[in-house]
Design an enzyme around this catalytic site. Structure first.
Site, short mmCIF file in Angstrom:
data_model
loop_
_atom_site.label_atom_id
_atom_site.label_comp_id
_atom_site.label_asym_id
_atom_site.label_seq_id
_atom_site.Cartn_x
_atom_site.Cartn_y
_atom_site.Cartn_z
N LYS A 157 0.89 -1.17 0.00
CA LYS A 157 0.00 0.00 0.00
C LYS A 157 0.92 1.21 0.00
O LYS A 157 1.29 1.75 1.05
CB LYS A 157 -0.90 -0.04 1.24
CG LYS A 157 -2.11 0.85 1.13
CD LYS A 157 -3.15 0.48 2.18
CE LYS A 157 -4.28 1.48 2.21
NZ LYS A 157 -5.06 1.56 0.98
N1 PPE Z 1 -7.66 -2.24 -2.90
C1 PPE Z 1 -7.11 -1.00 -2.90
C2 PPE Z 1 -6.38 -0.53 -4.10
C3 PPE Z 1 -7.24 -0.20 -1.76
O1 PPE Z 1 -6.72 1.03 -1.76
C4 PPE Z 1 -7.95 -0.70 -0.64
C5 PPE Z 1 -8.11 0.14 0.58
C6 PPE Z 1 -8.47 -2.00 -0.69
C7 PPE Z 1 -8.29 -2.75 -1.83
C8 PPE Z 1 -9.17 -2.64 0.48
O2 PPE Z 1 -8.24 -2.93 1.50
P1 PPE Z 1 -8.66 -2.97 3.03
O3 PPE Z 1 -8.95 -1.57 3.44
O4 PPE Z 1 -7.48 -3.55 3.73
O5 PPE Z 1 -9.85 -3.83 3.14
N2 PPE Z 1 -8.21 1.53 0.35
C9 PPE Z 1 -7.98 2.45 1.42
C10 PPE Z 1 -7.70 3.85 0.93
C11 PPE Z 1 -8.84 4.58 0.32
C12 PPE Z 1 -8.50 6.02 0.01
O6 PPE Z 1 -9.12 6.57 -0.87
O7 PPE Z 1 -7.63 6.62 0.66
C13 PPE Z 1 -9.08 2.41 2.46
O8 PPE Z 1 -10.14 1.86 2.22
O9 PPE Z 1 -8.87 2.95 3.55
#
Ligand code: PPE
Length: 310
Positions: A157
């Site tokens: 991330k």
């Molecule tokens: N894919 C991506 C590309 C992604 O950024 C997130 C989280 C997820 C999947 C889901 O991951 P998880 O939160 O561990 O279930 N995206 C984060 C950032 C969003 C933003 O705009 O800033 C979030 O949901 O916090």
């Protein structure tokens, strides 16, 4: 955005408006940062952070993958976050830890640029809106492909990687859709711009495997567990683009978005949120808010002695 009072920055609590960086910070130029998105919910036991340890572990992993030595360990960041939530007097919030190369050296191999770490917390409502959670969103398959492991690290991330998500989201939003769905280089379905994706096919929940070009999401993992505990079969496998259009149901999951049904993809209607989506969504909401005993271990309760003053 909704301001809070304090931000934790390199070991200190700094007033929100004073938490600043130099314009020559490395991360600003090259995207050399890693971050997390975490949520804290109000529960009967007090504010509780959902799967805090897993998020901090992923932050450490992202940092390792980008050769960023973190000056603070997960325990320190966890403690700082608890204190920050208390000081800001928040009962529920979004939590954004970020570690980035700071000011001191330019160029791509800037080992002497310090790694700065901040944690910010603030109130952030439903990412795609409350209406989206109830009625579902219209999504569009992006012309931008999801970053591939041949050039970047889908499982990290990392700040710079989000340029890919931003291109996809911007294209979808400009075309009048609420979310983008990204495919990989061979046309396999990956995920939303900031959420993982599930489809229902013949009563089975299907989601791309964790080694696909996706962020290995923590909401995704939680939803798989919840679905299995409810007795729904879950399969992790490649998903073809056509399956999006033929799915009985589809939904997105992520920390910021929570669980959001998809009601239409590329102008193919999927309809109102289906039964499996609604049952899992309700159970997931209950888990987030500490209303399911078997998932209480996912919550990191922020103890509340009394509001600290400085
Ligand atoms: N894919 C991506 C590309 C992604 O950024 C997130 C989280 C997820 C999947 C889901 O991951 P998880 O939160 O561990 O279930 N995206 C984060 C950032 C969003 C933003 O705009 O800033 C979030 O949901 O916090």
């Amino acid at each position: 955005m909704e301001k809070s009072e304090w931000i934790w920055m390199n070991g200190e609590f700094v007033a929100w408006d004073d938490a600043k960086v130099h314009v020559l910070s490395h991360g600003l130029h090259y995207g050399t940062g890693v971050f997390e998105g975490i949520r804290c919910y109000e529960t009967d036991r007090g504010p509780a952070i959902f799967r805090h340890r897993e998020h901090l572990e992923r932050l450490e992993n992202s940092a390792e993958l980008y050769y960023l030595p973190l000056p603070y360990g997960a325990d320190e960041l966890r403690g700082a976050t608890h204190e920050l939530i208390r000081r800001n007097g928040l009962r529920s919030c979004y939590i954004r830890p970020l570690a980035f190369r700071g000011y001191g050296e330019m160029g791509l191999y800037a080992k002497s640029a310090p790694v700065d770490v901040i944690v910010a917390v603030w109130s952030w409502g439903a990412y795609l809106g409350d209406e989206a959670k109830r009625r579902g969103v219209r999504a569009k398959v992006s012309s931008w492909r999801r970053i591939s492991p041949t050039g970047l690290i889908p499982h990290a991330k990392a700040s710079g990687q989000y340029l890919n998500s931003i291109l996809a989201k911007t294209e979808a939003a400009n075309a009048g859709y609420e979310e983008a769905i990204l495919l990989d280089e061979v046309g396999g379905v990956c995920e939303g711009s900031g959420e993982n994706l599930f489809v229902v096919r013949e009563g089975t929940l299907v989601t791309p495997g964790h080694t696909a070009s996706i962020l290995d999401g923590i909401s995704r993992k939680s939803v798989i567990q919840i679905a299995e505990d409810l007795g729904y079969p879950v399969v992790e496998r490649d998903i073809a683009r056509s399956e999006l259009y033929l799915a009985e149901e589809a939904f997105l999951v992520g920390t910021a978005a929570e669980l959001v049904p998809i009601r239409e993809i590329d102008d193919h209607p999927l309809g109102e949120p289906g039964e499996i989506t609604r049952v899992i969504q309700a159970r997931y909401e209950d888990a987030l808010h500490g209303r399911v005993d078997e998932y209480l271990e996912w919550l990191d309760v922020v103890e509340q002695p009394s509001k600290v003053t400085t």
